[in-house]
Design a protein around this motif. Structure first.
Motif, mmCIF file in Angstrom:
data_model
loop_
_atom_site.group_PDB
_atom_site.id
_atom_site.type_symbol
_atom_site.label_atom_id
_atom_site.label_comp_id
_atom_site.label_asym_id
_atom_site.label_seq_id
_atom_site.Cartn_x
_atom_site.Cartn_y
_atom_site.Cartn_z
ATOM 1 N N GLU A 123 0.866 -1.184 0.000
ATOM 2 C CA GLU A 123 0.000 0.000 0.000
ATOM 3 C C GLU A 123 0.894 1.223 0.000
ATOM 4 O O GLU A 123 1.665 1.430 0.937
ATOM 5 N N ILE A 124 0.814 2.025 -1.053
ATOM 6 C CA ILE A 124 1.662 3.216 -1.139
ATOM 7 C C ILE A 124 0.808 4.443 -1.460
ATOM 8 O O ILE A 124 -0.067 4.396 -2.321
ATOM 9 N N PRO A 125 1.027 5.548 -0.761
ATOM 10 C CA PRO A 125 0.326 6.777 -1.143
ATOM 11 C C PRO A 125 0.893 7.281 -2.463
ATOM 12 O O PRO A 125 2.109 7.370 -2.645
ATOM 13 N N ASN A 126 0.018 7.562 -3.394
ATOM 14 C CA ASN A 126 0.487 8.014 -4.711
ATOM 15 C C ASN A 126 -0.198 9.291 -5.173
ATOM 16 O O ASN A 126 0.250 9.936 -6.120
ATOM 17 N N TYR A 127 -1.280 9.678 -4.491
ATOM 18 C CA TYR A 127 -2.056 10.844 -4.923
ATOM 19 C C TYR A 127 -2.543 11.575 -3.681
ATOM 20 O O TYR A 127 -3.330 11.040 -2.900
ATOM 21 N N VAL A 128 -2.034 12.770 -3.476
ATOM 22 C CA VAL A 128 -2.402 13.582 -2.314
ATOM 23 C C VAL A 128 -3.070 14.854 -2.832
ATOM 24 O O VAL A 128 -2.492 15.589 -3.632
ATOM 25 N N SER A 307 -4.759 9.151 -1.450
ATOM 26 C CA SER A 307 -5.192 7.971 -2.182
ATOM 27 C C SER A 307 -4.003 7.031 -2.373
ATOM 28 O O SER A 307 -2.860 7.481 -2.538
ATOM 29 N N TYR A 308 -4.291 5.745 -2.347
ATOM 30 C CA TYR A 308 -3.249 4.730 -2.362
ATOM 31 C C TYR A 308 -3.312 3.870 -3.617
ATOM 32 O O TYR A 308 -4.368 3.711 -4.230
ATOM 33 N N LEU A 309 -2.161 3.296 -3.962
ATOM 34 C CA LEU A 309 -2.111 2.178 -4.895
ATOM 35 C C LEU A 309 -1.834 0.923 -4.096
ATOM 36 O O LEU A 309 -0.970 0.906 -3.212
ATOM 37 N N MET A 310 -2.562 -0.146 -4.407
ATOM 38 C CA MET A 310 -2.394 -1.437 -3.754
ATOM 39 C C MET A 310 -1.931 -2.454 -4.773
ATOM 40 O O MET A 310 -2.459 -2.517 -5.889
ATOM 41 N N ALA A 311 -0.936 -3.228 -4.399
ATOM 42 C CA ALA A 311 -0.372 -4.236 -5.303
ATOM 43 C C ALA A 311 0.147 -5.395 -4.470
ATOM 44 O O ALA A 311 0.206 -5.323 -3.237
ATOM 45 N N VAL A 332 5.386 6.994 -8.675
ATOM 46 C CA VAL A 332 5.942 7.704 -7.514
ATOM 47 C C VAL A 332 7.199 8.487 -7.845
ATOM 48 O O VAL A 332 7.695 9.246 -7.010
ATOM 49 N N SER A 333 7.724 8.333 -9.068
ATOM 50 C CA SER A 333 8.918 9.075 -9.459
ATOM 51 C C SER A 333 8.640 10.567 -9.523
ATOM 52 O O SER A 333 7.482 11.002 -9.564
ATOM 53 N N ASP A 334 9.680 11.369 -9.540
ATOM 54 C CA ASP A 334 9.508 12.815 -9.645
ATOM 55 C C ASP A 334 8.774 13.174 -10.928
ATOM 56 O O ASP A 334 7.868 14.014 -10.918
ATOM 57 N N ALA A 335 9.126 12.492 -12.036
ATOM 58 C CA ALA A 335 8.458 12.769 -13.307
ATOM 59 C C ALA A 335 6.980 12.434 -13.228
ATOM 60 O O ALA A 335 6.122 13.198 -13.692
ATOM 61 N N GLY A 336 6.652 11.293 -12.646
ATOM 62 C CA GLY A 336 5.258 10.887 -12.531
ATOM 63 C C GLY A 336 4.461 11.808 -11.629
ATOM 64 O O GLY A 336 3.326 12.181 -11.945
ATOM 65 N N GLN A 337 5.038 12.199 -10.505
ATOM 66 C CA GLN A 337 4.340 13.076 -9.577
ATOM 67 C C GLN A 337 4.144 14.476 -10.160
ATOM 68 O O GLN A 337 3.111 15.108 -9.941
ATOM 69 N N PRO A 348 2.843 16.679 -5.072
ATOM 70 C CA PRO A 348 3.896 15.678 -5.269
ATOM 71 C C PRO A 348 4.422 15.135 -3.941
ATOM 72 O O PRO A 348 4.529 15.855 -2.946
ATOM 73 N N LEU A 349 4.764 13.846 -3.942
ATOM 74 C CA LEU A 349 5.360 13.218 -2.766
ATOM 75 C C LEU A 349 6.737 13.809 -2.505
ATOM 76 O O LEU A 349 7.437 14.222 -3.430
ATOM 77 N N SER A 350 7.147 13.803 -1.248
ATOM 78 C CA SER A 350 8.467 14.319 -0.898
ATOM 79 C C SER A 350 9.556 13.317 -1.300
ATOM 80 O O SER A 350 9.304 12.117 -1.446
#
Length: 368
Positions: A123-128, A307-311, A332-337, A348-350
């Motif tokens: 479970e990772i936060p990907n969208y804040v 919001s999270y991504l689950m895998a 989660v990369s800088d480009a993606g965020q 964007p995530l820190s």
């Protein structure tokens, strides 16, 4: 203390994978304008994966799919924005390789997801994103509201705009004596769950209901989905509701009054919430689920959706493992965020959080 929520209404896999391609084929092509410039994460992987879940991530997901596809022309990623509850159900049942959810897994669903994934679940936060308290009130352009005032409005206890509680939050502002018309979601919603979690924690004396994806209070006006709430607020005068800030359009967005500080619903203020929150205990070392600090100070905006991504850490198929790992790394990369920030106004995530999340994603592999 962990927040309890009602079991989501069943939106089973029949909604699912067969429709995902149809729903996001257009997204894969049309969203190229949102693609991140550097999509090198996992460059060259091939295969097809499907995801389902939170509609809050839809605009961001289109940009991620487009950006990832630019560097991985042999890979196909499909996403069906059926809602958080439907996404979690499909993921648990094995109908999709990943899910998007505006709430982390709990209780029975966490156990079921672990069984599906072979022992642990990622479970990772990907969208804040900030949830704006949106309003339309002729003659009032800026509004400050304390948590207890917001709770009183949505409880139906504050009935006119010149109520002393609203006036105390807005000294010197000419407030009309017209009725307050609160608007809430009619459907089960992660946005509703996050708003009610905020109200319960920041104004517990007024909002005694626990966090819930289904609106727990009688009265007010109900509307389907984010677009329905925005439309209903926009169609009236003296209306107030809640919506993802990126979708608020020209509506007024109230500042949340925390002590003597009025905090606006900006991406920068929303991003600070994770820095002032703790990871949920008992979820496992592959989970980055957060118990959000809804009373955070230091300029953090507390009405926020994470919001999270689950895998799964392992997949039975090598191609699915490779594409899932590469896609999550791009997200989660800088480009993606940055791509999501441009497409959806998310925060964007820190770098610190990214550095903690990436090693967990890198553990995704093929296995029994």
């Amino acid at each position: 203390m962990k927040t309890k929520r009602r079991a989501p209404r069943a939106r089973l896999a029949a909604v699912g994978v067969a429709t995902t391609c149809a729903l996001f084929v257009a997204g894969c092509g049309a969203a190229n304008e949102g693609g991140g410039g550097d999509a090198a994460e996992g460059s060259g992987v091939s295969g097809t994966i499907a995801g389902a879940g939170a509609s809050s991530q839809q605009a961001a997901m289109q940009s991620w799919i487009a950006g990832f596809g630019e560097a991985n022309t042999g890979a196909t990623v499909n996403y069906d924005p059926v809602g958080s509850g439907g996404g979690r159900t499909q993921f648990i049942e094995g109908g999709v390789q990943f899910a998007g959810s505006d709430a982390y897994l709990e209780d029975e669903q966490l156990t079921q997801a672990r069984e599906r994934c072979g022992g642990s679940v990622i479970e990772i936060p990907n969208y804040v994103s900030p949830i704006a308290i949106v309003f339309k009130l002729d003659g009032v352009q800026e509004l400050n509201l304390a948590p207890a005032t917001i709770a009183g409005i949505f409880k139906g206890e504050i009935k006119t705009w010149n109520d002393p509680k609203i006036a105390a939050d807005n000294p010197g502002v000419q407030l009309p004596a017209s009725p307050v018309t609160p608007v809430h979601r009619s459907d089960e919603s992660g946005t509703t769950e996050n708003l009610t979690d905020f109200l319960n924690k920041a104004a517990p004396d007024v909002w005694t209901d626990e966090a819930d994806g289904n609106w727990p209070v009688q009265g007010g006006e109900a509307a389907q989905g984010t677009s329905g709430v925005v439309g209903a607020v926009n169609a009236g005068n003296g209306t107030i509701g809640y919506a993802d800030a990126s979708q608020a359009g020209e509506l007024g967005k109230a500042n949340v009054k925390l002590g003597e500080t009025n905090v606006a619903p900006t991406a920068e203020a929303a991003a600070k919430i994770l820095e002032e929150s703790q990871r949920v205990e008992g979820q496992g070392d592959t989970s980055f689920a957060y118990e959000l600090n809804r009373t955070a100070t230091g300029g953090a905006y507390p009405v926020v959706l994470v919001s999270y991504l689950m895998a799964c850490p392992t997949y039975p198929d090598q191609a699915q493992a490779d594409v899932t790992k590469a896609f999550l790394n791009y997200v989660v990369s800088d480009a993606g965020q940055q791509a999501a920030a441009q497409a959806a106004g998310s925060a964007p995530l820190s770098e610190t959080l990214r550095g903690q999340i990436t090693p967990v994603i890198d553990r995704i592999a093929a296995g029994s």
